[in-house]
Design a protein around this motif. Structure first.
Motif, PDB file in Angstrom:
ATOM      1  N   LEU A  93      22.577  -8.555  12.541  1.00  0.00           N
ATOM      2  CA  LEU A  93      21.244  -8.968  12.984  1.00  0.00           C
ATOM      3  C   LEU A  93      20.933  -8.429  14.373  1.00  0.00           C
ATOM      4  O   LEU A  93      19.824  -7.930  14.617  1.00  0.00           O
ATOM      5  N   ALA A  94      21.904  -8.510  15.285  1.00  0.00           N
ATOM      6  CA  ALA A  94      21.698  -7.979  16.631  1.00  0.00           C
ATOM      7  C   ALA A  94      21.452  -6.468  16.592  1.00  0.00           C
ATOM      8  O   ALA A  94      20.592  -5.943  17.326  1.00  0.00           O
ATOM      9  N   SER A  95      22.174  -5.762  15.730  1.00  0.00           N
ATOM     10  CA  SER A  95      21.971  -4.319  15.594  1.00  0.00           C
ATOM     11  C   SER A  95      20.579  -4.008  15.057  1.00  0.00           C
ATOM     12  O   SER A  95      19.922  -3.071  15.513  1.00  0.00           O
ATOM     13  N   LEU A 123      10.275  -4.466   9.814  1.00  0.00           N
ATOM     14  CA  LEU A 123      10.030  -5.736  10.493  1.00  0.00           C
ATOM     15  C   LEU A 123      10.183  -6.917   9.539  1.00  0.00           C
ATOM     16  O   LEU A 123      10.738  -7.964   9.901  1.00  0.00           O
ATOM     17  N   LEU A 124       9.695  -6.747   8.299  1.00  0.00           N
ATOM     18  CA  LEU A 124       9.845  -7.813   7.304  1.00  0.00           C
ATOM     19  C   LEU A 124      11.311  -8.069   7.000  1.00  0.00           C
ATOM     20  O   LEU A 124      11.759  -9.222   6.915  1.00  0.00           O
ATOM     21  N   CYS A 125      12.074  -6.999   6.848  1.00  0.00           N
ATOM     22  CA  CYS A 125      13.484  -7.127   6.488  1.00  0.00           C
ATOM     23  C   CYS A 125      14.281  -7.829   7.584  1.00  0.00           C
ATOM     24  O   CYS A 125      15.051  -8.753   7.309  1.00  0.00           O
ATOM     25  N   GLY A 130      16.931 -12.585   9.827  1.00  0.00           N
ATOM     26  CA  GLY A 130      17.104 -13.586  10.869  1.00  0.00           C
ATOM     27  C   GLY A 130      16.936 -14.999  10.343  1.00  0.00           C
ATOM     28  O   GLY A 130      17.712 -15.904  10.688  1.00  0.00           O
ATOM     29  N   ALA A 131      15.932 -15.202   9.494  1.00  0.00           N
ATOM     30  CA  ALA A 131      15.732 -16.524   8.890  1.00  0.00           C
ATOM     31  C   ALA A 131      16.893 -16.899   7.986  1.00  0.00           C
ATOM     32  O   ALA A 131      17.334 -18.058   7.962  1.00  0.00           O
ATOM     33  N   GLN A 132      17.416 -15.917   7.262  1.00  0.00           N
ATOM     34  CA  GLN A 132      18.557 -16.148   6.383  1.00  0.00           C
ATOM     35  C   GLN A 132      19.799 -16.516   7.188  1.00  0.00           C
ATOM     36  O   GLN A 132      20.557 -17.420   6.812  1.00  0.00           O
ATOM     37  N   LEU A 160      18.857 -14.777  -1.441  1.00  0.00           N
ATOM     38  CA  LEU A 160      18.130 -14.184  -0.328  1.00  0.00           C
ATOM     39  C   LEU A 160      18.978 -13.167   0.429  1.00  0.00           C
ATOM     40  O   LEU A 160      18.470 -12.166   0.933  1.00  0.00           O
ATOM     41  N   GLY A 161      20.294 -13.428   0.500  1.00  0.00           N
ATOM     42  CA  GLY A 161      21.170 -12.476   1.164  1.00  0.00           C
ATOM     43  C   GLY A 161      21.216 -11.135   0.449  1.00  0.00           C
ATOM     44  O   GLY A 161      21.098 -10.074   1.071  1.00  0.00           O
ATOM     45  N   LEU A 162      21.385 -11.173  -0.877  1.00  0.00           N
ATOM     46  CA  LEU A 162      21.420  -9.923  -1.650  1.00  0.00           C
ATOM     47  C   LEU A 162      20.058  -9.255  -1.680  1.00  0.00           C
ATOM     48  O   LEU A 162      19.959  -8.017  -1.637  1.00  0.00           O
TER      49      LEU A 162
END
Length: 242
Positions: A93-95, A123-125, A130-132, A160-162
């Motif tokens: 996420l930080a990357s 941006l959506l991804c 981040g929400a996930q 949601l992760g996949l």
């Protein structure tokens, strides 16, 4: 163990695909730097443009894929696997956030870099990712969370992760297509050259990596034997089988 061979083979193929993806994107960024900013002499802009594909492919896609596979190869308790999974996803996420930030640091500004389908999907991804990550942190690490609530959230967390991982790979593919089309249209890169082959190969291996990671994640952990078992029950007068 024979039951572990299919999972081991998938893990090996995933690592091989990730290694080739990393080699291709590093080769593209190091040996073809002039293709990233062919019309500018700003060294700072060049660094930001080169960092973007490196962070999004290696830092975001490859590391998040490795985080998905943690539960397949890491020994130890479930808590340990969850902690490593969450930590790797945090690095990814930080990357991703820093990778998007690099695109907003050029002389052209934010608006100039936010016009294409690739930028919108990116941006959506990252927002979904981040929400996930936040949902996973709250659901699996909050001390007051009951076990039943975690079990209800788990299927949605996996889905949601996949989904977000697949969306990240699709976003990278649109970025490669957009970049290569722009370079070829402006005559910077020929249609048949080594750079075009590297970019196309990168896209193919990204697709391979995505498929293998998702297949490994959804495949059953234990492969049941196909040989039926026979239960024998003895009584005083006869032998019964079932």
């Amino acid at each position: 163990m024979a039951n572990a061979k299919p999972t081991f083979s998938l893990l090996l193929l995933a690592r091989l695909s990730a290694t080739l993806v990393a080699i291709l994107v590093l080769t593209w960024a190091i040996y073809f730097t002039t293709s990233f900013l062919p019309h500018t002499l700003s060294h700072q802009d060049l660094i930001y443009s080169v960092l973007h594909p490196l962070l999004m492919v290696i830092g975001f896609i490859i590391i998040s894929g490795e985080a998905i596979l943690v539960h397949r190869w890491l020994p130890g308790s479930r808590k340990r696997k969850t902690w490593v999974h969450l930590w790797l996803q945090g690095v990814a996420l930080a990357s991703g956030v820093f990778g998007i930030w690099t695109k907003f640091q050029g002389r052209e500004g934010v608006v100039a870099n936010f016009y294409s389908l690739h930028s919108w999907m990116g941006l959506l991804c990252v927002s979904l990712f981040g929400a996930q990550w936040l949902m996973g942190f709250i659901s699996f690490w909050h001390k007051g969370e009951v076990r039943m609530s975690r079990m209800r959230v788990l299927p949605w967390h996996v889905f949601l992760g996949l989904y977000t991982y697949g969306l990240a790979v699709i976003t990278a593919e649109t970025g490669l297509l957009e970049k290569l089309t722009f370079l070829q249209t402006n005559g910077v890169v020929l249609r048949r050259c080594s750079e075009a082959m590297i970019v196309n190969g990168l896209g193919l291996w990204l697709a391979m990596l995505c498929g293998v990671v998702i297949l490994t994640a959804v495949s059953p952990k234990q492969y049941q034997s196909s040989i039926p078992t026979t239960k024998v029950v003895y009584s005083d007068s006869k032998c019964l089988t079932s």
